[in-house]
Design an enzyme around this catalytic site. Structure first.
Site, short mmCIF file in Angstrom:
data_model
loop_
_atom_site.label_atom_id
_atom_site.label_comp_id
_atom_site.label_asym_id
_atom_site.label_seq_id
_atom_site.Cartn_x
_atom_site.Cartn_y
_atom_site.Cartn_z
N SER A 114 37.86 -2.16 -4.17
CA SER A 114 39.30 -1.79 -3.60
C SER A 114 39.49 -0.39 -3.44
CB SER A 114 40.39 -2.45 -4.52
OG SER A 114 40.07 -3.85 -4.31
N THR A 123 42.76 -7.94 -10.79
CA THR A 123 41.61 -8.74 -10.50
C THR A 123 41.24 -9.63 -11.78
OG1 THR A 123 39.53 -9.01 -9.49
CG2 THR A 123 39.82 -7.16 -10.64
N LYS A 163 45.29 -12.28 -13.18
CA LYS A 163 45.92 -12.46 -12.39
C LYS A 163 47.11 -13.53 -12.74
CE LYS A 163 42.96 -11.75 -8.42
NZ LYS A 163 42.53 -12.33 -7.02
N ASP A 223 46.74 -12.82 -2.07
CA ASP A 223 44.87 -13.31 -1.79
C ASP A 223 45.27 -14.50 -1.00
OD1 ASP A 223 43.47 -11.90 -3.51
OD2 ASP A 223 44.08 -12.86 -5.16
N GLY A 280 33.47 -13.92 2.85
CA GLY A 280 34.85 -13.48 2.22
C GLY A 280 35.45 -12.26 2.25
P1 NAP Z 1 37.34 -18.27 -11.37
O1 NAP Z 1 38.96 -18.24 -11.81
O2 NAP Z 1 36.43 -17.76 -12.61
O3 NAP Z 1 36.87 -19.79 -10.90
C1 NAP Z 1 35.70 -20.13 -10.60
C2 NAP Z 1 35.56 -21.55 -9.85
O4 NAP Z 1 34.29 -21.85 -9.46
C3 NAP Z 1 35.87 -22.55 -10.69
O5 NAP Z 1 36.65 -23.39 -10.04
C4 NAP Z 1 34.68 -23.10 -11.27
O6 NAP Z 1 34.88 -24.47 -11.84
C5 NAP Z 1 33.87 -22.80 -10.00
N1 NAP Z 1 32.41 -22.85 -10.44
C6 NAP Z 1 31.82 -21.89 -10.96
N2 NAP Z 1 30.16 -22.42 -11.18
C7 NAP Z 1 30.27 -23.40 -10.30
C8 NAP Z 1 29.15 -24.27 -9.96
N3 NAP Z 1 27.68 -23.74 -10.21
N4 NAP Z 1 29.39 -25.49 -9.12
C9 NAP Z 1 30.40 -25.76 -8.83
N5 NAP Z 1 31.67 -24.85 -9.14
C10 NAP Z 1 31.25 -23.86 -9.88
O7 NAP Z 1 36.86 -17.22 -10.37
P2 NAP Z 1 37.71 -16.82 -9.05
O8 NAP Z 1 38.53 -15.42 -9.30
O9 NAP Z 1 38.55 -17.96 -8.72
O10 NAP Z 1 36.94 -16.53 -8.00
C11 NAP Z 1 35.94 -17.26 -7.49
C12 NAP Z 1 35.47 -17.05 -6.25
O11 NAP Z 1 36.22 -16.51 -5.13
C13 NAP Z 1 34.09 -15.93 -6.50
O12 NAP Z 1 33.14 -16.12 -5.66
C14 NAP Z 1 35.08 -14.61 -5.78
O13 NAP Z 1 34.11 -13.79 -5.23
C15 NAP Z 1 35.74 -15.18 -4.65
N6 NAP Z 1 36.90 -14.26 -4.51
C16 NAP Z 1 36.80 -13.88 -3.16
C17 NAP Z 1 38.15 -13.01 -2.93
C18 NAP Z 1 38.08 -12.36 -1.22
O14 NAP Z 1 39.05 -11.43 -1.35
N7 NAP Z 1 37.23 -12.82 -0.47
C19 NAP Z 1 39.06 -13.09 -3.56
C20 NAP Z 1 39.23 -13.46 -4.97
C21 NAP Z 1 37.74 -14.13 -5.30
P3 NAP Z 1 35.41 -24.96 -13.24
O15 NAP Z 1 36.92 -24.97 -13.12
O16 NAP Z 1 34.61 -26.39 -13.17
O17 NAP Z 1 34.71 -23.71 -14.09
#
Ligand code: NAP
Length: 305
Positions: A38, A83, A87, A123, A275
């Site tokens: 960012s 982040t 959040k 987001d 993304g």
């Molecule tokens: P988070 O709150 O930690 O959530 C992680 C998610 O991934 C949960 O639903 C988790 O499931 C699942 N997960 C993790 N390992 C897995 C696996 N091996 N198989 C299946 N599901 C799995 O993280 P977050 O902040 O939401 O971020 C998640 C993703 O979004 C990241 O890759 C991040 O880079 C991306 N993101 C992108 C942007 C963008 O602007 N492009 C913005 C924010 C986030 P459980 O609930 O079962 O643990």
């Protein structure tokens, strides 16, 4: 400017940033935060618009969040982004929350006005703009499957799909209970008169290949909001055998140009995007909230690298 500042710096902001010109008046809060792109995106935008302010990284631990937020007015901040893992907690710590962020249940942007802090979410709206830019379609016209609907990003995306009144929403999460609970929270958005064929408009589905294959037959857009795929050695979140050429596949992962899911989807002829566009548009929308003027989108895109 330091790579990362801390709560201790924020407590004595004038001293910690003495000599910094232009002054640092925006930040991203995270734990960890060193990876955040960012600052490069926003500093390029601030410079291009001739705004005398800079944007930094603040390493704030969960137990430090409440104090850090209250220090922002004293440190003359314009606003901040939030982040992992702040959040959800930020929503309860600000003085007011914009209606969209309240519906999404997550705050990633704060505006400081006097002593008052107002929370927003960019987001979900960022994903909406990204899907339009990448695929030329709107969420409201799509049947969407969200993988990782129990995570922070997945919840924001699913809520935005519900707010847009998308045609259909399928919630999938490794820990099924989280998807089931979210479906309960979003039910009210799907009670309207819009009817779509014999399948239900809102469903939480266990992560089982046969069940996902059935759902994919009634899906236009698959969004990966899991963190699976960030490492090159991660498996694809969906087997190629159940993907089809007419699917749109959006992977929210932005640290890699391509992911195993995107490669499998491309191998069957599906259109894919990573993304980066969501990251760009959530930043664009934050900038527009802070400064009430159009953001220099192409400058920000170029600065992201
Ligand atoms: P988070 O709150 O930690 O959530 C992680 C998610 O991934 C949960 O639903 C988790 O499931 C699942 N997960 C993790 N390992 C897995 C696996 N091996 N198989 C299946 N599901 C799995 O993280 P977050 O902040 O939401 O971020 C998640 C993703 O979004 C990241 O890759 C991040 O880079 C991306 N993101 C992108 C942007 C963008 O602007 N492009 C913005 C924010 C986030 P459980 O609930 O079962 O643990």
């Amino acid at each position: 400017m330091k790579e990362v500042y801390t709560l201790e710096d924020l407590r004595h902001w004038d001293a910690a940033t003495a000599g910094e010109e232009p002054p640092i008046r925006l930040a991203v809060f995270g734990d960890p935060v060193a990876h955040s792109r960012s600052p490069q995106m926003h500093n390029a935008a601030l410079e291009a618009c001739g705004i005398a302010a800079r944007y930094c990284r603040l390493h704030i631990r969960p137990e430090e969040l409440a104090e850090a937020l209250r220090l922002l007015p004293k440190a003359n901040f314009i606003g901040a982004n939030f982040t992992i893992p702040h959040k959800a907690a930020t929503l309860d710590l600000v003085d007011a929350v914009d209606e969209n962020a309240r519906k999404i249940g997550v705050v990633n942007t704060v505006v400081v006005e006097g002593e008052r802090l107002t929370g927003f979410n960019t987001d979900g709206p960022g994903l909406l703009r990204a899907v339009r830019a990448e695929f030329g379609v709107d969420l409201r016209d799509l049947r969407v499957m969200v993988l990782g609907a129990g995570g922070g990003a997945g919840r924001a995306i699913a809520a935005q799909c519900a707010i847009e009144n998308c045609e259909r929403l399928v919630l999938v999460n490794r820990t099924f209970e989280k998807a089931r609970q979210l479906a309960g929270e979003l039910e009210a958005f799907f009670k309207g008169p819009r009817v779509y064929g014999p399948v239900r408009r809102l469903e939480a589905v266990p992560w089982e290949e046969a069940k996902l294959a059935v759902q994919l037959a009634n899906t236009d857009l698959v969004i990966n909001a899991t963190s699976c795929g960030m490492k090159r050695t991660d498996p694809s979140v969906l087997p190629a055998s159940i993907l089809r050429a007419n699917l749109l596949v959006y992977d929210t992962i932005y640290t890699a140009q391509s992911t195993p899911l995107m490669e499998d989807a491309q191998s069957v002829g599906a259109r894919t995007a990573n993304g980066k566009s969501m990251l760009l548009y959530q930043g664009v929308l934050s900038f527009e909230i802070w400064f009430n003027r159009p953001a220099p989108v192409e400058v920000m895109r170029a600065a992201m690298g």
